[in-house]
Design a protein around this motif. Structure first.
Motif: not given
Length: 149
Positions: A17-22, A24-28, A75-78, A85-91
């Motif tokens: 998911l591309i999230d301009t409100g986040s 940081v980048s997150l990963i499941h 990319l740094t992923c948290h 978490f419902n997505f595989e990743a959030i950028i």
């Protein structure tokens, strides 16, 4: 329609998911263990907070190269626990240091910065602006002093 994009981490392709409100980048968590050995995680215990004052204790952080449309990004992923978490990743917006984004009806388009990265470009422009400001200040100072005589 959610702004999803296929990204490749190592030999795995996942939907992010591309999230301009986040910020940081997150990963499941389940996805991250297939890509990076947990022993390579930075184990700083940080709590991530979001909408509705929700808090999640992240499992770790790692830096990894990703591929989006044949362009490479670092990319740094948290890592976020699976139950939160419902997505595989959030950028998140940290990708904006390396690319600009355009949201269209067809999805999200990435435009990788060529040459210098965005931070270097900002520093270069900032340096030029400081020089211009100093020039104008010195000209104004000379003019001001002449009027005072």
């Amino acid at each position: 329609m959610l702004p999803l994009k296929d990204i490749t981490l190592g030999d795995k392709t996942i939907s992010a998911l591309i999230d301009t409100g986040s910020s940081v980048s997150l990963i499941h968590e389940d996805v991250s263990t297939k890509i990076v050995d947990q022993q390579n995680f930075s184990k700083k215990c940080n709590i991530l907070s979001g909408i509705g004052k929700s808090h999640v204790l992240k499992k770790g952080t790692f830096k990894h190269d990703i591929v989006i449309n044949q362009d490479h990004y670092s990319l740094t992923c948290h890592v976020v626990p699976s139950e939160h978490f419902n997505f595989e990743a959030i950028i998140g917006t940290n990708i904006l240091e390396q690319a600009s984004l355009k949201f269209t009806e067809e999805g999200v388009e990435f435009y990788k910065y060529e040459g210098k990265n965005y931070q270097d470009q900002k520093e270069s422009i900032r340096h030029e602006a400081k020089g211009s400001i100093q020039e104008i200040k010195s000209e104004n100072h000379g003019t001001y002093n002449k009027k005072r005589k």
